[in-house]
Design a protein around this motif. Structure first.
Motif, PDB file in Angstrom:
ATOM      1  N   LEU A 376       0.863  -1.184   0.000  1.00 63.93           N
ATOM      2  CA  LEU A 376       0.000   0.000   0.000  1.00 63.93           C
ATOM      3  C   LEU A 376       0.898   1.231   0.000  1.00 63.93           C
ATOM      4  CD1 LEU A 376      -3.166   0.421   2.218  1.00 63.93           C
ATOM      5  CD2 LEU A 376      -1.610   2.322   1.828  1.00 63.93           C
ATOM      6  N   VAL A 377       0.768   2.053  -1.031  1.00 69.31           N
ATOM      7  CA  VAL A 377       1.596   3.252  -1.176  1.00 69.31           C
ATOM      8  C   VAL A 377       0.681   4.477  -1.157  1.00 69.31           C
ATOM      9  CG1 VAL A 377       3.287   4.465  -2.587  1.00 69.31           C
ATOM     10  CG2 VAL A 377       3.268   1.964  -2.558  1.00 69.31           C
ATOM     11  N   ASP A 378       0.725   5.215  -0.052  1.00 72.42           N
ATOM     12  CA  ASP A 378      -0.046   6.452   0.091  1.00 72.42           C
ATOM     13  C   ASP A 378       0.946   7.553   0.464  1.00 72.42           C
ATOM     14  OD1 ASP A 378      -2.724   7.809   0.307  1.00 72.42           O
ATOM     15  OD2 ASP A 378      -1.971   8.186   2.330  1.00 72.42           O
ATOM     16  N   PRO A 379       1.715   8.048  -0.521  1.00 71.24           N
ATOM     17  CA  PRO A 379       2.852   8.926  -0.213  1.00 71.24           C
ATOM     18  C   PRO A 379       2.434  10.367   0.054  1.00 71.24           C
ATOM     19  CG  PRO A 379       2.688   8.632  -2.574  1.00 71.24           C
ATOM     20  CD  PRO A 379       1.585   7.808  -1.957  1.00 71.24           C
ATOM     21  N   THR A 380       3.423  11.172   0.396  1.00 71.17           N
ATOM     22  CA  THR A 380       3.204  12.609   0.548  1.00 71.17           C
ATOM     23  C   THR A 380       2.611  13.191  -0.728  1.00 71.17           C
ATOM     24  OG1 THR A 380       5.112  12.739   2.026  1.00 71.17           O
ATOM     25  CG2 THR A 380       4.370  14.798   1.020  1.00 71.17           C
ATOM     26  N   CYS A 381       1.622  14.059  -0.578  1.00 77.06           N
ATOM     27  CA  CYS A 381       1.000  14.689  -1.755  1.00 77.06           C
ATOM     28  C   CYS A 381       0.702  16.150  -1.427  1.00 77.06           C
ATOM     29  CB  CYS A 381      -0.262  13.948  -2.182  1.00 77.06           C
ATOM     30  SG  CYS A 381      -1.632  14.097  -1.016  1.00 77.06           S
ATOM     31  N   SER A 382       0.155  16.860  -2.392  1.00 76.31           N
ATOM     32  CA  SER A 382      -0.124  18.291  -2.197  1.00 76.31           C
ATOM     33  C   SER A 382      -1.300  18.536  -1.258  1.00 76.31           C
ATOM     34  CB  SER A 382      -0.413  18.943  -3.555  1.00 76.31           C
ATOM     35  OG  SER A 382      -1.589  18.393  -4.128  1.00 76.31           O
ATOM     36  N   PRO A 436      10.343  -8.536  -5.514  1.00 82.38           N
ATOM     37  CA  PRO A 436      10.357  -9.707  -6.408  1.00 82.38           C
ATOM     38  C   PRO A 436       9.057 -10.481  -6.479  1.00 82.38           C
ATOM     39  CG  PRO A 436      11.655 -10.111  -4.411  1.00 82.38           C
ATOM     40  CD  PRO A 436      11.327  -8.664  -4.423  1.00 82.38           C
ATOM     41  N   SER A 437       8.315 -10.572  -5.366  1.00 76.69           N
ATOM     42  CA  SER A 437       7.105 -11.405  -5.354  1.00 76.69           C
ATOM     43  C   SER A 437       5.817 -10.608  -5.284  1.00 76.69           C
ATOM     44  CB  SER A 437       7.162 -12.375  -4.163  1.00 76.69           C
ATOM     45  OG  SER A 437       8.289 -13.202  -4.238  1.00 76.69           O
ATOM     46  N   VAL A 438       5.922  -9.289  -5.402  1.00 76.67           N
ATOM     47  CA  VAL A 438       4.725  -8.471  -5.244  1.00 76.67           C
ATOM     48  C   VAL A 438       3.737  -8.752  -6.374  1.00 76.67           C
ATOM     49  CG1 VAL A 438       5.550  -6.439  -6.530  1.00 76.67           C
ATOM     50  CG2 VAL A 438       3.897  -6.151  -4.689  1.00 76.67           C
ATOM     51  N   VAL A 439       2.478  -8.898  -6.001  1.00 81.83           N
ATOM     52  CA  VAL A 439       1.408  -9.192  -6.961  1.00 81.83           C
ATOM     53  C   VAL A 439       0.535  -7.967  -7.196  1.00 81.83           C
ATOM     54  CG1 VAL A 439      -0.641 -10.614  -7.406  1.00 81.83           C
ATOM     55  CG2 VAL A 439       1.370 -11.620  -6.300  1.00 81.83           C
ATOM     56  N   ARG A 440       0.302  -7.196  -6.117  1.00 84.10           N
ATOM     57  CA  ARG A 440      -0.638  -6.082  -6.221  1.00 84.10           C
ATOM     58  C   ARG A 440      -0.116  -4.892  -5.419  1.00 84.10           C
ATOM     59  NH1 ARG A 440      -6.181  -8.348  -4.700  1.00 84.10           N
ATOM     60  NH2 ARG A 440      -5.648  -9.770  -6.410  1.00 84.10           N
ATOM     61  N   VAL A 441      -0.200  -3.710  -6.011  1.00 85.94           N
ATOM     62  CA  VAL A 441       0.247  -2.478  -5.344  1.00 85.94           C
ATOM     63  C   VAL A 441      -0.860  -1.434  -5.455  1.00 85.94           C
ATOM     64  CG1 VAL A 441       1.908  -0.584  -5.345  1.00 85.94           C
ATOM     65  CG2 VAL A 441       2.697  -2.917  -5.759  1.00 85.94           C
ATOM     66  N   ALA A 442      -1.252  -0.860  -4.315  1.00 84.45           N
ATOM     67  CA  ALA A 442      -2.254   0.207  -4.294  1.00 84.45           C
ATOM     68  C   ALA A 442      -1.539   1.547  -4.194  1.00 84.45           C
ATOM     69  CB  ALA A 442      -3.205   0.027  -3.118  1.00 84.45           C
ATOM     70  N   TYR A 443      -1.917   2.481  -5.067  1.00 86.38           N
ATOM     71  CA  TYR A 443      -1.353   3.835  -5.046  1.00 86.38           C
ATOM     72  C   TYR A 443      -2.488   4.817  -4.842  1.00 86.38           C
ATOM     73  CZ  TYR A 443       0.586   8.238  -6.777  1.00 86.38           C
ATOM     74  OH  TYR A 443       0.959   9.556  -6.902  1.00 86.38           O
ATOM     75  N   SER A 444      -2.358   5.698  -3.844  1.00 87.81           N
ATOM     76  CA  SER A 444      -3.436   6.656  -3.568  1.00 87.81           C
ATOM     77  C   SER A 444      -2.865   7.998  -3.151  1.00 87.81           C
ATOM     78  CB  SER A 444      -4.360   6.121  -2.464  1.00 87.81           C
ATOM     79  OG  SER A 444      -3.657   5.968  -1.249  1.00 87.81           O
ATOM     80  N   THR A 445      -3.624   9.053  -3.434  1.00 86.07           N
ATOM     81  CA  THR A 445      -3.289  10.405  -2.990  1.00 86.07           C
ATOM     82  C   THR A 445      -4.577  11.120  -2.586  1.00 86.07           C
ATOM     83  OG1 THR A 445      -3.585  11.568  -5.110  1.00 86.07           O
ATOM     84  CG2 THR A 445      -1.451  10.492  -4.746  1.00 86.07           C
ATOM     85  N   CYS A 446      -4.427  12.148  -1.754  1.00 91.05           N
ATOM     86  CA  CYS A 446      -5.564  13.021  -1.436  1.00 91.05           C
ATOM     87  C   CYS A 446      -5.395  14.314  -2.228  1.00 91.05           C
ATOM     88  CB  CYS A 446      -5.664  13.278   0.058  1.00 91.05           C
ATOM     89  SG  CYS A 446      -4.140  13.853   0.808  1.00 91.05           S
ATOM     90  N   SER A 447      -5.107  14.156  -3.517  1.00 90.79           N
ATOM     91  CA  SER A 447      -4.880  15.292  -4.409  1.00 90.79           C
ATOM     92  C   SER A 447      -5.834  15.210  -5.592  1.00 90.79           C
ATOM     93  CB  SER A 447      -3.427  15.278  -4.917  1.00 90.79           C
ATOM     94  OG  SER A 447      -3.241  16.226  -5.945  1.00 90.79           O
TER      95      SER A 447
END
Length: 606
Positions: A376-382, A436-447
């Motif tokens: 789960l990737v919810d990084p810094t955003c504007s 190497p084994s990742v199947v699914r990645v979620a990317y989200s922002t509140c922008s």
């Protein structure tokens, strides 16, 4: 002068001069304030009317006064829009009261000029939407269940309007947020139709001091914030990572989903009908017969690793997880619960292990996490979509929110800050996809900026062809924006489809941006949000692995050379060694068959 005004003016002044601190942290972390809740409300309301108050102060010749601007704003708000009177005394109060008639006349003139009759109608739509935004609460299934929470609310006089709401929703033809279909009032709530376990309560419902929240049974979390973990939808046996975890609401939601699925797996053997199951990607699966026997499963616990690079926020994350039901693996004193940069915990039934790691996710080595399947990737955003936070409205008002939310997918005017943030988002998302084994990645922002959302997704898909977009939350009507490169003459023809029918037609492409999810804060009454789910294309992965394995195997059939497999990961290396042994065995058998055939031929000649 009343002490409350002095405290509020000081906090407002700090807020106007601060670049990094929010209103809540500024006020509630200040031990010197006597009435923090009253101060917070006064500062927030003054900030909402700030531009109007400044215009009225100038019209009344108070703009050039030597008094502090923050104090003038606070008292003018209290006189014109608040309690309609100013408590206490002081020079600034006398100054404001002496101009009261001029201020009121200027306010009436401003209303007539804008064609409105009520004070609230003077505010921009993005600010008024805050007052209409419902209170969202997520039931924490680590500690409780929906039935228990509903019983508790019923005992407190709350009415469940879910059935009435569903009836009105089915009759409605608009695609706006359900909250606009059925506005709530008083002690009532309904279950959100898109995210399981989310309660929708009336706007301005104050649950901060509620017993269910204090005990961790309810989590105060915006509906859009729940999209990320729900759309990621990890399998119950997957090891997961939250790359930017603090303050911890999405992390606890992810743990709760895994915990729930683990509980379902570990149910005792029983025979029951298996219904049609619709997955979050819109696909349906059915059982081969009308009934099936569910065997008791002794499932091994799964692990969730939560990264946070800031020390204070990592401590806050651990505290939030403890309140959500994560207990320390080894009970220790509070000051000793951290082992270096790590905090270890688990759910009470030991289904989900939790590791909080103080450190940057970008510094992690993917090879150290060979079993991680979901990230789960919810990084810094504007933060341009966070209309519920007045400090964000104050700082990010260079472009109007309706302009940013325009359904015409023109590239928004990107400033240097947004482009720098987008570059960081691409970097951290690329790092997540390199596991190497990742199947699914979620990317989200509140922008709401395209540069932080669709542009990032497009760039990553080009860099990682082995990944495609998974259809996130297919029942949600507002989708990602499809558009061509800047300067294209057909840009207007590629407007993102937000209707259900058009979305279904477009989602056939695995790289279609309509597989992503967007929220409109003005129409959906949530935080402005964006979610994309990257999923590994199994066909591409198998083809590449097969080619790698065969090429290495062919190079080692004549003579085993360890240098041929040094660059191969451990799991693939084991596979390669097995293939090599089998190929050697086959070659020996072939030689034996050939020699046998030769002997037979020789015997036949005699």
């Amino acid at each position: 002068m009343a002490r409350a005004y002095e405290q509020a003016s000081r906090m407002l002044e700090k807020m106007l001069n601060s670049k990094n601190q929010g209103i809540k942290s500024l006020i509630f972390n200040n031990s010197a304030l006597s009435n923090k809740r009253q101060t917070y409300k006064l500062v927030c309301e003054t900030l909402k009317y700030k531009s109007i108050l400044e215009e009225l102060l100038l019209a009344a010749d108070l703009g050039k006064s030597k008094a502090r601007l923050s104090m003038l704003l606070i008292l003018a708000y209290e006189l014109l829009f608040g309690k309609k009177k100013i408590q206490g005394g002081g020079k600034v109060k006398k100054m404001i009261v002496s101009k009261q008639s001029q201020l009121q006349q200027s306010l009436l003139h401003l209303k007539a000029k804008r064609g409105v009759s009520q004070d609230i109608d003077l505010l921009p739509e993005s600010v008024r939407a805050v007052d209409r935004m419902p209170r969202y609460c997520r039931v924490n299934t680590i500690l409780t269940n929906m039935d228990s929470v509903k019983m508790r609310l019923k005992a407190e006089g709350f009415k469940d309007n879910t059935n009435k709401f569903n009836t009105l929703l089915n009759q409605s033809t608009q695609e706006n947020c359900p909250s606009t279909v059925f506005p709530l009032k008083g002690k009532s709530y309904y279950l959100d139709p898109h995210i399981p376990g989310v309660l929708v309560l009336p706007p301005k419902s104050d649950f901060h001091q509620h017993d269910l929240v204090k005990k961790g049974h309810l989590v105060l979390q915006d509906k859009a914030s729940c999209f990320t973990a729900a759309a990621l939808d990890p399998e119950p046996t997957w090891e997961c990572i939250d790359a930017c975890a603090a303050p911890g609401n999405k992390t606890s939601h992810l743990i709760a989903l895994l915990h729930q699925k683990q509980q379902q797996l570990s149910k005792p053997e029983e025979k029951r009908d298996v219904p049609v199951i619709e997955t979050t990607s819109g696909e349906s699966t059915t059982s081969s017969s009308s009934s099936t026997t569910i065997a008791s499963a002794t499932t091994a616990s799964v692990r969730v690793v939560a990264f946070e690079r800031d020390r204070k926020r990592s401590r806050l994350l651990a505290r939030r997880l403890q309140n959500a039901g994560i207990i320390l693996t080894t009970p220790r004193a509070k000051e000793q619960c951290w082992q270096g940069n790590e905090w270890h915990g688990t759910t009470q039934d030991d289904h989900v292990k939790v590791l909080v790691r103080h450190g940057s996710f970008l510094d992690s080595n993917p090879e150290d996490y060979p079993d991680v399947k979901a990230i789960l990737v919810d990084p810094t955003c504007s933060g341009s979509g966070m209309i519920g936070r007045v400090d964000h409205l104050l700082r990010h008002n260079t472009t109007s929110l309706p302009q940013l939310l325009s359904e015409t997918p023109q590239l928004s005017v990107a400033n240097e800050r947004v482009l720098k943030i987008a570059a960081f988002q691409k970097e951290i998302l690329a790092h997540a996809l390199s596991f190497p084994s990742v199947v699914r990645v979620a990317y989200s922002t509140c922008s709401v900026h395209n540069e932080e959302n669709e542009e990032v997704v497009k760039a990553i898909l080009q860099k990682f062809p082995e990944f495609q977009l998974r259809n996130a939350l297919p029942k949600w009507p507002r989708r990602g924006r499809e558009f061509e490169e800047e300067g294209s003459q057909n840009m207007e023809e590629n407007i993102a489809c937000h209707s259900r029918e058009k979305h279904d037609n477009q989602c056939s492409s695995s790289h279609s941006l309509s597989r992503c999810v967007r929220t409109d804060p003005l129409k959906d009454l949530t935080t402005g949000f964006f979610v994309a789910i990257f999923e590994r294309n199994n066909r591409v992965k198998k083809t590449r692995t097969r080619k790698l394995d065969n090429s290495v195997a062919r190079g080692t059939t004549k003579k085993l050379k360890t240098e041929n497999v040094k660059f191969v990961p451990s799991k693939v290396q084991d596979t390669v060694e097995k293939i090599t042994i089998k190929s050697l065995q086959r070659s020996v058998k072939k030689k034996k068959r050939k020699s046998k055939c030769k002997r037979i031929k020789l015997l036949s000649t005699f």
